[in-house]
Design a protein around this motif. Structure first.
Motif, mmCIF file in Angstrom:
data_model
loop_
_atom_site.group_PDB
_atom_site.id
_atom_site.type_symbol
_atom_site.label_atom_id
_atom_site.label_comp_id
_atom_site.label_asym_id
_atom_site.label_seq_id
_atom_site.Cartn_x
_atom_site.Cartn_y
_atom_site.Cartn_z
ATOM 1 N N THR B 229 51.343 29.546 69.968
ATOM 2 C CA THR B 229 50.613 28.602 69.116
ATOM 3 C C THR B 229 51.123 28.799 67.684
ATOM 4 O OG1 THR B 229 48.824 30.141 68.671
ATOM 5 C CG2 THR B 229 48.588 28.730 70.607
ATOM 6 N N LEU B 230 50.651 27.958 66.779
ATOM 7 C CA LEU B 230 51.224 27.947 65.430
ATOM 8 C C LEU B 230 51.190 29.305 64.704
ATOM 9 C CD1 LEU B 230 50.285 24.395 64.117
ATOM 10 C CD2 LEU B 230 52.581 25.383 64.159
ATOM 11 N N PRO B 231 50.059 30.032 64.716
ATOM 12 C CA PRO B 231 50.077 31.314 64.002
ATOM 13 C C PRO B 231 51.153 32.253 64.540
ATOM 14 C CG PRO B 231 47.849 30.718 64.612
ATOM 15 C CD PRO B 231 48.748 29.738 65.291
ATOM 16 N N PHE B 232 51.343 32.208 65.858
ATOM 17 C CA PHE B 232 52.387 33.030 66.459
ATOM 18 C C PHE B 232 53.765 32.587 65.972
ATOM 19 C CE2 PHE B 232 55.507 33.821 69.799
ATOM 20 C CZ PHE B 232 55.333 35.173 70.014
ATOM 21 N N LEU B 233 53.965 31.271 65.907
ATOM 22 C CA LEU B 233 55.246 30.736 65.456
ATOM 23 C C LEU B 233 55.531 31.166 64.014
ATOM 24 C CD1 LEU B 233 57.599 28.765 66.324
ATOM 25 C CD2 LEU B 233 56.353 26.995 65.070
ATOM 26 N N VAL B 234 54.478 31.146 63.195
ATOM 27 C CA VAL B 234 54.628 31.566 61.799
ATOM 28 C C VAL B 234 55.175 32.992 61.735
ATOM 29 C CG1 VAL B 234 53.401 32.077 59.649
ATOM 30 C CG2 VAL B 234 52.800 30.036 60.978
ATOM 31 N N TRP B 235 54.525 33.879 62.467
ATOM 32 C CA TRP B 235 54.958 35.283 62.480
ATOM 33 C C TRP B 235 56.375 35.412 63.034
ATOM 34 C CZ3 TRP B 235 56.279 38.071 66.895
ATOM 35 C CH2 TRP B 235 56.576 39.424 66.672
ATOM 36 N N PHE B 236 56.603 34.714 64.166
ATOM 37 C CA PHE B 236 57.876 34.823 64.879
ATOM 38 C C PHE B 236 59.038 34.377 63.988
ATOM 39 C CE2 PHE B 236 60.960 32.983 67.965
ATOM 40 C CZ PHE B 236 61.270 34.161 68.636
ATOM 41 N N GLN B 237 58.848 33.243 63.308
ATOM 42 C CA GLN B 237 59.921 32.712 62.467
ATOM 43 C C GLN B 237 60.176 33.609 61.251
ATOM 44 O OE1 GLN B 237 61.863 30.215 63.013
ATOM 45 N NE2 GLN B 237 60.847 28.661 64.267
ATOM 46 N N ILE B 238 59.089 34.032 60.587
ATOM 47 C CA ILE B 238 59.271 34.781 59.344
ATOM 48 C C ILE B 238 59.698 36.212 59.599
ATOM 49 C CG2 ILE B 238 58.160 35.588 57.208
ATOM 50 C CD1 ILE B 238 56.229 33.262 57.458
ATOM 51 N N PHE B 239 58.979 36.907 60.491
ATOM 52 C CA PHE B 239 59.158 38.348 60.593
ATOM 53 C C PHE B 239 60.021 38.779 61.772
ATOM 54 C CE2 PHE B 239 55.240 37.708 58.198
ATOM 55 C CZ PHE B 239 55.524 38.445 57.065
ATOM 56 N N TYR B 240 60.387 37.826 62.630
ATOM 57 C CA TYR B 240 61.222 38.198 63.779
ATOM 58 C C TYR B 240 62.588 37.539 63.661
ATOM 59 C CZ TYR B 240 62.061 39.697 68.588
ATOM 60 O OH TYR B 240 62.554 40.306 69.700
ATOM 61 N N GLU B 241 62.582 36.229 63.386
ATOM 62 C CA GLU B 241 63.824 35.471 63.297
ATOM 63 C C GLU B 241 64.369 35.389 61.877
ATOM 64 O OE1 GLU B 241 64.979 32.725 66.173
ATOM 65 O OE2 GLU B 241 64.757 34.787 66.897
ATOM 66 N N ASN B 242 63.543 35.823 60.915
ATOM 67 C CA ASN B 242 63.962 35.738 59.510
ATOM 68 C C ASN B 242 64.176 34.322 58.998
ATOM 69 O OD1 ASN B 242 64.070 37.520 57.493
ATOM 70 N ND2 ASN B 242 65.785 38.696 58.347
ATOM 71 N N GLN B 243 63.503 33.366 59.600
ATOM 72 C CA GLN B 243 63.583 31.972 59.161
ATOM 73 C C GLN B 243 62.359 31.699 58.287
ATOM 74 O OE1 GLN B 243 65.867 29.659 59.903
ATOM 75 N NE2 GLN B 243 67.130 30.925 61.252
ATOM 76 N N VAL B 244 62.386 32.207 57.056
ATOM 77 C CA VAL B 244 61.177 32.190 56.230
ATOM 78 C C VAL B 244 60.685 30.765 55.970
ATOM 79 C CG1 VAL B 244 60.218 32.777 53.985
ATOM 80 C CG2 VAL B 244 61.678 34.411 55.180
ATOM 81 N N ALA B 245 61.581 29.893 55.526
ATOM 82 C CA ALA B 245 61.154 28.546 55.157
ATOM 83 C C ALA B 245 60.535 27.818 56.343
ATOM 84 C CB ALA B 245 62.332 27.754 54.599
ATOM 85 N N GLN B 246 61.171 27.943 57.489
ATOM 86 C CA GLN B 246 60.630 27.250 58.665
ATOM 87 C C GLN B 246 59.283 27.815 59.086
ATOM 88 O OE1 GLN B 246 62.758 26.108 62.115
ATOM 89 N NE2 GLN B 246 64.709 26.190 61.003
ATOM 90 N N GLY B 247 59.174 29.149 59.040
ATOM 91 C CA GLY B 247 57.905 29.773 59.372
ATOM 92 C C GLY B 247 56.809 29.311 58.432
ATOM 93 N N LEU B 248 57.151 29.221 57.159
ATOM 94 C CA LEU B 248 56.140 28.805 56.182
ATOM 95 C C LEU B 248 55.788 27.332 56.345
ATOM 96 C CD1 LEU B 248 57.200 30.800 53.020
ATOM 97 C CD2 LEU B 248 55.239 31.154 54.504
ATOM 98 N N ALA B 249 56.783 26.524 56.747
ATOM 99 C CA ALA B 249 56.466 25.118 57.011
ATOM 100 C C ALA B 249 55.425 25.033 58.115
ATOM 101 C CB ALA B 249 57.737 24.363 57.400
#
Lengths: 335, 569
Positions: B229-249
């Motif tokens: 779900t979205l909160p998981f995606l936020v964490w996954f993108q920012i802190f796992y994949e290092n895709q900060v901008a996408q995670g924050l979007a």
């Protein structure tokens, strides 16, 4: 003059709670303000206390304008309707609280509190909590708390309304005696007109933010200025009826009445001024209410129904046809 | 009159919330598109996976809120209609409430186990075929939703029960005198009168489910999009994949969705405060016998559903591991073995110390900030502060996590107790302002007026007269703050790197929630595999125990606090 109120007004959301009120309360006087709920009497009291700020006008306490003073600086004592005793403090601490706030030590204050408590008959409950004492005792504690700092003015907001009917009588007398003993100027707010009549030296009747009449209880009762005051004061309530003047008589009643012939006017008749068994008026008893020392009879005459007070020795039954006279002193005329 | 002093009451809280709430929030928005061209958003909307995650979030949130509200309603009606044993059944009703999301999710991974798990065993008893609950992409999100429903029923139940109990006794007696049966009383009298409680229950469970990071994170061992779900995606993108901008979007989109429901909640709360005159008209009539039967059936099934996982957790924690891996699963206590529980408890020590210190200090800071601020709301008419508090409370931790990380990083506080202590009040201060302001409002003003006449200044009146009078509110708020902090997972996960090292100044700030995730059999890189169910259950129990004890100890306070605020720790 102890309290002077000048052109005082206060609005809440566009409604005049207090509307251009002028009052003068003499030193040492017990002054009652009475009115129906929503009449603005409590707001008036709170304005004097400084718990509300007026929109307009001035308040003087012993000649000093107090408009911009905090409640604590106005030198007033106040008893709240629900007493507002601090439930977590003992009776002693509650009564001493106004002294402690001003930096006194509890040990110093204790002597004063004990002396005052003895006068109020609560010296034995000083170490109890407010939740552990009766309603009448709570009220005395609240009275003591507001008297301990020797205020110039004593403000009482419906002080009897939280008490049982039986206790109310003795509490009323107690407040009156206390007030006389301390010679303290008192503003007493109540919705109960009989309480105001019984307790006050002078009183004001309020309605919709306006003072309708000021006077001694006797003056208010005997010479009400208008229909509202006449109807509000007295128990059982005043009879207000339309009569037609015919040949100097107020038809359908047999009362001599000067005025324009054949015009219909409104008059008030005190129920206690109707005397059964005399006079030329004739009526049928349509209902009887027994109240112990007296009874209230409903007398039907033409299309009018009158409340009349009977002494318990009068023997009438529902359906009886009775004669009655009207004491002229109990007849009120309105313009 | 006291303009300046009135402002001083809420100043500390607002400074804190601005620095640790609004600033991170603003940072999240800024870094979601630092160049200002919104490319991260476009990328997100073009990605099939992201769309799947958004759809999953909807299924998860609405599924949770819808089912939890209905079941909570049925349980509330059942308990409300009882003449005796109300308390005992209430306790059953909020049992899962005492189990933090992290522990719930862990226990459910074993329940869902495709070979040894009891879920499939129950299906086989009913003659149904086995399901790979956590492994099959098409049903993963529904499996996660069931766990979420399980943990959300208590909140819905408590809020609605409070609403039903607030129907005046005379109204209930009048309906009995009029000859109304249970079905008629509830459908035509009690439910319409408790409409706002039911609506609040739905919105609260919905908002919490939208923001729930813990459950999908733990259940989602394979990091698959079909359970994210979205909160998981936020964490996954920012802190796992290092895709900060996408995670924050993703975080900003999540925030916007939640804001819509937060707005409705704020409106409902205002109506609850002013007492709406409008009444819901329900026109259906259910025969009393059918109504009673339906309520009882659903209640029994719900209780089984709610109690079993807790029972299963305790069962596993205190038995040798050999008993866990047999088919069919052993569902009764066969032996009693505390060795695993004790060894796990010993192992958890640094984590427990960290969590205890962070939660206790958070509790104190929360009271210091929220108690005066809430007073401003209740007595100085600072209603905007209440609205801000409710809004901040509804926002998911994913809305702030990056900004908070950024601030903590800049302050060189990563992996330090200070990081937790600095950020935790962000979650506890808002709901404390909400709850406490209601406590203050329920206090007659004449106490403060008497204090004013007696000569107390505004501050003295506050701490000598008002504070003692709302002690129950302060206790409830303190307990809830502690429990809430104890539960947090996302922040300690992101802000910490190691457990406490028993050194000074202290370093290492993994919390007991993070400790429990170490035993997640589904987690990526978990080498522990199958042989640790007893450890998993023990860690879940260690995580839950303080909450259970606190709840049982201060039941009355907590329930009152919950009703006045409406929170989930």
């Amino acid at each position: 003059m102890s309290v002077k109120i000048e052109d005082l007004s206060k609005q809440f959301n566009g409604v005049h709670a207090v509307n251009d009120v002028n009052l003068e309360i003499e030193k040492g006087e017990l002054f009652a303000v009475v009115g129906p709920s929503g009449s603005g009497k409590t707001t008036l009291l709170r304005l004097v206390a400084g718990l509300e700020a007026q929109d307009k006008g001035h308040i003087y306490i012993q000649g000093r304008m107090v408009d911009n003073l905090e409640p604590a600086q106005r030198n007033i004592g106040m008893v709240f309707q629900n007493y507002a005793l601090y439930p977590n403090k003992t009776v002693l601490e509650n009564i001493a609280s106004p002294l402690l706030v001003r930096g006194a030590r509890l040990q110093e204050a204790k002597k004063d509190v004990e002396e005052l408590a003895a006068k109020l008959g609560i010296q034995d409950i000083l170490d109890r909590l407010p939740g552990e004492i009766s309603g009448g005792q709570q009220q005395r504690v609240a009275l003591a708390r507001s008297l301990i700092k020797r205020p110039l003015v004593f403000l009482l907001d419906e002080p009897l309304s939280n008490l049982d009917a039986q206790v109310r009588f003795s509490a009323r007398k107690f407040i009156k005696q206390l007030q006389r003993e301390f010679q303290i100027t008192t503003l007493y707010v109540t919705h109960d007109q009989s309480e105001a009549l019984a307790i006050s030296d002078r009183m004001a009747v309020m309605d919709k933010g306006i003072i309708k009449q000021v006077g001694t209880p006797r003056e208010i009762y005997n010479k009400p200025r208008d229909e509202f005051v006449a109807a509000f004061i007295g128990s059982p309530p005043l009879n207000i009826i339309d009569v037609e003047i015919k040949n100097g008589i107020a038809y359908p009643l047999d009362i001599p009445l000067q005025g324009r012939e054949n015009s219909v006017i409104k008059i008030g008749i005190r129920p206690e001024s109707i005397i059964i068994g005399q006079g030329y008026n004739q009526a049928t008893v349509s209902e009887l209410e027994f109240s112990g020392g007296y009874s209230v009879a409903y007398l039907k005459i033409a299309d009018i129904e009158l409340r009349a007070v009977l002494s318990s020795s009068d023997e009438v039954k529902v359906g009886d046809s009775v004669h009655f006279a009207i004491n002229k002193k109990g007849v009120l005329f309105f313009e | 009159m006291h303009r300046l002093s009135a402002n001083i009451f809420y100043l500390p809280a607002i400074v804190y919330l601005a620095a640790i709430g609004l600033l991170p929030f603003a940072l999240s928005i800024y870094f979601s598109s630092p160049s200002g061209n919104f490319s991260s958003y476009l990328q997100l909307f073009r990605s099939k996976e992201a769309m799947e995650v958004i759809a999953n979030t909807g299924i998860f949130a609405f599924g949770t809120a819808g089912v939890a509200t209905v079941l909570g309603l049925v349980l509330a009606i059942f308990v409300d209609s009882l003449k005796r044993l109300k308390r005992a059944f209430s306790a059953l009703g909020y049992l899962p409430y005492m189990i933090p999301f992290t522990a719930s999710a862990l226990v459910w991974t074993t329940i869902y186990d495709p070979i040894y798990g009891p879920a499939d065993y129950f299906l086989s008893l009913l003659g149904l075929s086995r399901i790979n609950w956590l492994g099959q992409p098409s049903i993963q999100i529904y499996s996660a939703t069931i766990v979420s429903i399980w943990s959300s029923i208590p909140l819905a139940f408590l809020l609605i029960l409070a609403g039903l109990s607030s129907v005046p006794k005379q109204v209930r007696e009048a309906s009995a005198v009029d000859g109304m049966g249970m079905g008629e009383y509830y459908t035509s009298v009690a439910l319409p009168m408790s409409r706002n409680s039911i609506l609040t229950a739905f919105l609260m469970t919905l908002i919490i489910a939208f923001g729930n990071f813990d459950l999908p994170y733990i259940l989602n061992g394979g990091l698959s999009y079909s359970m994210a779900t979205l909160p998981f995606l936020v964490w996954f993108q920012i802190f796992y994949e290092n895709q900060v901008a996408q995670g924050l979007a993703a975080a900003v989109i999540l925030t916007i969705i939640v804001s819509v429901f937060a707005f409705i909640l704020i409106r409902v709360n205002e109506r609850r405060a002013t007492g709406s005159k409008r009444r819901l008209r329900i026109s259906f009539r259910i025969p009393n016998r059918i109504f009673n039967l339906a309520i009882k059936m659903v209640t029994i099934l719900s209780f089984v559903f709610m109690v079993f996982p807790v029972y299963w957790m305790i069962l596993m924690a205190f038995r040798p591991q050999s008993l866990d891996f047999v088919t069919p699963p052993i569902l009764y206590p066969a032996t009693f073995d505390v060795s695993t529980f004790i060894s796990t408890a010993v192992q958890s020590e640094p984590y427990v110390i960290t969590t205890f210190v962070a939660s206790a200090i958070t509790m104190i800071v929360t009271l210091l900030l929220a108690a005066p601020a809430a007073y401003s709301v209740a007595r100085h008419g600072r209603n905007w502060l209440l609205i801000l508090a409710i809004y901040l409370y509804t926002l998911p931790s994913a809305s702030f996590v990056f900004g908070a990380y950024f601030i903590v990083y800049k302050l060189h506080m990563l992996n330090n107790w200070a990081a937790l202590i600095l950020t935790y009040p962000l979650f506890t201060v808002p709901f404390s302002i909400w709850t406490l302001s209601n406590f203050y409002k329920s206090l007659p003003r004449s106490f403060e007026e008497a204090a004013l006449v007696d000569g107390y200044g505004p501050f003295r009146s506050f701490y000598q007269v008002v504070m003692p009078l709302i002690r129950p509110g302060l206790v409830a708020t303190a307990m809830l703050s502690f429990i809430f902090s104890w539960h947090l997972l996302l922040f300690p996960l992101v802000l910490s790197e190691t457990p406490y090292q028993f050194n000074f100044p202290p370093t290492g700030s993994f919390t007991v929630t993070v400790f429990a995730t170490l035993f997640d059999p589904t987690s990526l890189g978990s080498s522990v595999g199958y042989n640790v169910w007893a450890q998993l259950a023990s860690s879940g129990l260690i995580l839950s125990l303080p909450v259970i004890l606190l709840t049982l100890y201060s039941q009355e306070y907590l329930l009152r606090g919950l009703y006045l605020g409406g929170t989930k720790g």
